[in-house]
Design an enzyme around this catalytic site. Structure first.
Site, short mmCIF file in Angstrom:
data_model
loop_
_atom_site.label_atom_id
_atom_site.label_comp_id
_atom_site.label_asym_id
_atom_site.label_seq_id
_atom_site.Cartn_x
_atom_site.Cartn_y
_atom_site.Cartn_z
N CYS A 78 0.83 -1.21 0.00
CA CYS A 78 0.00 0.00 0.00
C CYS A 78 0.86 1.26 0.00
O CYS A 78 1.83 1.35 0.75
CB CYS A 78 -0.92 0.00 1.22
SG CYS A 78 -2.01 1.44 1.32
N CYS A 87 -3.21 -1.96 8.90
CA CYS A 87 -2.28 -2.84 8.16
C CYS A 87 -0.82 -2.64 8.57
O CYS A 87 0.07 -2.58 7.71
CB CYS A 87 -2.43 -2.62 6.65
SG CYS A 87 -4.04 -3.01 6.01
N CYS A 185 -7.43 2.20 -0.96
CA CYS A 185 -7.34 1.23 0.13
C CYS A 185 -7.55 -0.15 -0.48
O CYS A 185 -8.51 -0.38 -1.23
CB CYS A 185 -8.40 1.50 1.20
SG CYS A 185 -8.39 0.26 2.52
N GLU A 365 -28.40 -12.02 24.04
CA GLU A 365 -27.66 -10.88 23.52
C GLU A 365 -28.11 -9.61 24.22
O GLU A 365 -29.30 -9.44 24.54
CB GLU A 365 -27.87 -10.76 22.01
CG GLU A 365 -27.44 -9.45 21.38
CD GLU A 365 -25.96 -9.16 21.55
OE1 GLU A 365 -25.62 -7.97 21.71
OE2 GLU A 365 -25.15 -10.10 21.52
N CYS A 446 -12.12 -12.66 20.33
CA CYS A 446 -11.26 -11.76 19.55
C CYS A 446 -10.16 -11.16 20.41
O CYS A 446 -9.41 -10.31 19.94
CB CYS A 446 -12.10 -10.66 18.90
SG CYS A 446 -12.98 -9.62 20.09
#
Length: 492
Positions: A78, A87, A185, A365, A446
């Site tokens: 990039c 990134c 991008c 949830e 995560c």
């Protein structure tokens, strides 16, 4: 104490050999008994470093000279690498990124969780991502009345007219008020770049002024772009005032220019922050959602479809999300007579993914709108054995709830980054409730650090049977972790 002279030059350390990768796009070395973090380096690099911050236990530096390149390096793809906040690992070979991520997950589980781990499975990477890095289905961009100027523009005095100073792109790393105007991008497939560039041009041509982040003024604030694998797009435009005639003309131009935009929406944000969660989203044209498709767990079953609205959570890597859910389903090993709980179910993606193989799936949830989406997704896929409940997980998932809906044979949990509330882990440990039932627990995370903390809390009753890291975000240090546990009897 005398103040440091602001004009005093920073310390320069020569011939630093970088040892290993670290968080936030840094790598590290040890100098004078301190950890030295250096951005955009690779393990094995030999560099001269300028120290830009020095604390009692660590230093932060930047590269002055790259004297020897590590064999783990690759050419960044990039043109914005080094300025854009994303990134940060694109200068590392992909196999090294995967090795670092697998090491990170295992280190967290062993060091923070104090767990004895089996060998586990190799990290699940993204196929072909070095050749085609367009893996994301969602990107958000910010308008700025004063974009970040390049070194060449600064050298010429920065004498640009007002429109030439405007930008639409990402925030620079660590700078809330600096926006890098993006030319391209690579993370989202085309026509993502074409849409963004046209939006910038059309807004300027219609006289819609850009946001001033510091002074909290300006009309155009943010845009969000979502896409499906089939090439449909959702565009949400966030503005700082009510729509006017120029804005309506602008939106008509966007709609006409890109027929692939199946959902065009806007919202008015008069707040200081950029969060969309509490905004009223208005539909300008098309449908208020996209339909994401995902291969079913079993090849003889029809593919799954999920309606995704502007506020819906959906994994931003469509292809890898299916592989993540498949891994969770394989760990869960659900039988047709079993009851499954899906904690932190979101819009019911995992719940609906595994429902066809279960007797019943119960999803819980916090966000009520997500629960409504989960129910819609069950109907969309003709799934009739799911039940979804909205509320604070720490309060809803309780002894009374389990008594009403049945003791689960399998529990799948996919909490936010902060992990599970202690009340939830306490309920999972409740012997009076679960008894000797060998409940399987699949923990998708995560954030392997908070996952490890939760697993330590559960370790008196649950043992780890298997684990696997899954790379959802190539070229970053973020990684998903899937761990399979089983509830132990008292004598185990």
């Amino acid at each position: 104490m005398a103040r440091k002279n602001r004009n005093q030059p920073n310390r320069v350390i020569e011939n630093v050999r970088i040892e290993k990768a670290a968080a936030e796009g840094n790598s590290l070395a040890h100098v004078d008994g301190k950890v030295l973090f250096v951005g955009y380096t690779a393990p094995g690099d030999l560099v001269d470093v300028e120290v830009v911050r020095s604390k009692s236990g660590y230093m932060q530096g930047r590269i002055l000279n790259l004297k020897e390149k590590s064999p783990l390096r690759r050419a960044p793809f990039c043109q914005h690498f080094g300025l854009c906040g994303g990134c940060k690992w694109q200068h590392l070979r992909y196999e090294e990124q995967l090795r670092q991520k697998q090491t990170q997950v295992r280190d967290h589980l062993e060091r923070i969780g104090k767990l004895e781990l089996p060998q586990g499975m190799p990290i699940l990477g993204v196929d072909g991502v070095e050749e085609n890095p367009s893996y994301r289905n969602k990107l958000e961009f910010t308008f700025s009345v004063k974009r970040w100027l390049t070194d060449d523009e600064v050298a010429t005095g920065g004498q640009l007219d007002a429109q030439a100073r405007e930008g639409l792109g990402f925030h620079l790393a660590g700078k809330f008020d600096k926006v890098l105007d993006l030319e391209r991008c690579h993370l989202q497939p085309e026509p993502s770049n074409a849409i963004r560039l046209f939006i910038k041009q059309a807004a300027q041509e219609e006289g819609l002024d850009f946001h001033d982040i510091r002074n909290k003024t300006g009309y155009m604030r943010n845009i969000m772009l979502r896409n499906t694998l089939q090439g449909d797009f959702m565009v949400v435009v966030i503005i700082g005032q009510k729509p006017n005639a120029a804005f309506n003309t602008f939106m008509e131009r966007v709609k006409t220019r890109f027929p692939c935009i199946r959902s065009l929406m806007y919202a008015v944000n008069t707040k200081v922050n950029d969060s969309m969660a509490d905004l009223d989203i208005e539909l300008f044209s098309g449908e208020p959602y996209l339909v994401m498709e995902m291969p079913a767990y079993k090849p003889d079953e029809p593919d799954l479809k999920f309606r995704v609205g502007p506020k819906s959570f959906y994994q931003t890597n469509t292809v890898q999300a299916a592989r993540l859910y498949r891994q969770a389903a394989e760990f869960a090993d659900i039988k047709p007579h079993q009851t499954v709980y899906d904690l932190y179910t979101g819009t019911g993606t995992i719940a609906n993914y595994v429902a066809r193989g279960a007797k019943k799936v119960v999803g819980i949830e916090y966000v009520e709108a997500a629960v409504k989406d989960a129910r819609v997704n069950s109907r969309l896929n003709h799934i009739g054995n799911t039940e979804f409940f909205a509320g604070d997980m720490a309060q809803v998932f309780s002894t009374r709830f389990v008594e009403e809906h049945g003791i689960p044979d399998v529990i799948i949990t996919d909490p936010p980054r902060e992990g599970m509330h202690e009340n939830v882990t306490n309920c999972l440990l409740n012997d009076a409730l679960f008894g000797q039932k060998p409940t399987r627990l699949v923990y998708v995370s995560c954030n392997s650090a908070t996952q490890a903390r939760d697993l330590e809390r559960l370790s008196s009753r649950y043992k780890v049977l298997n684990h696997r890291a899954v790379d959802m975000f190539p070229f970053t240090d973020h990684v998903e972790s899937v761990v399979l546990l089983e509830r132990m009897n008292h004598e185990d």
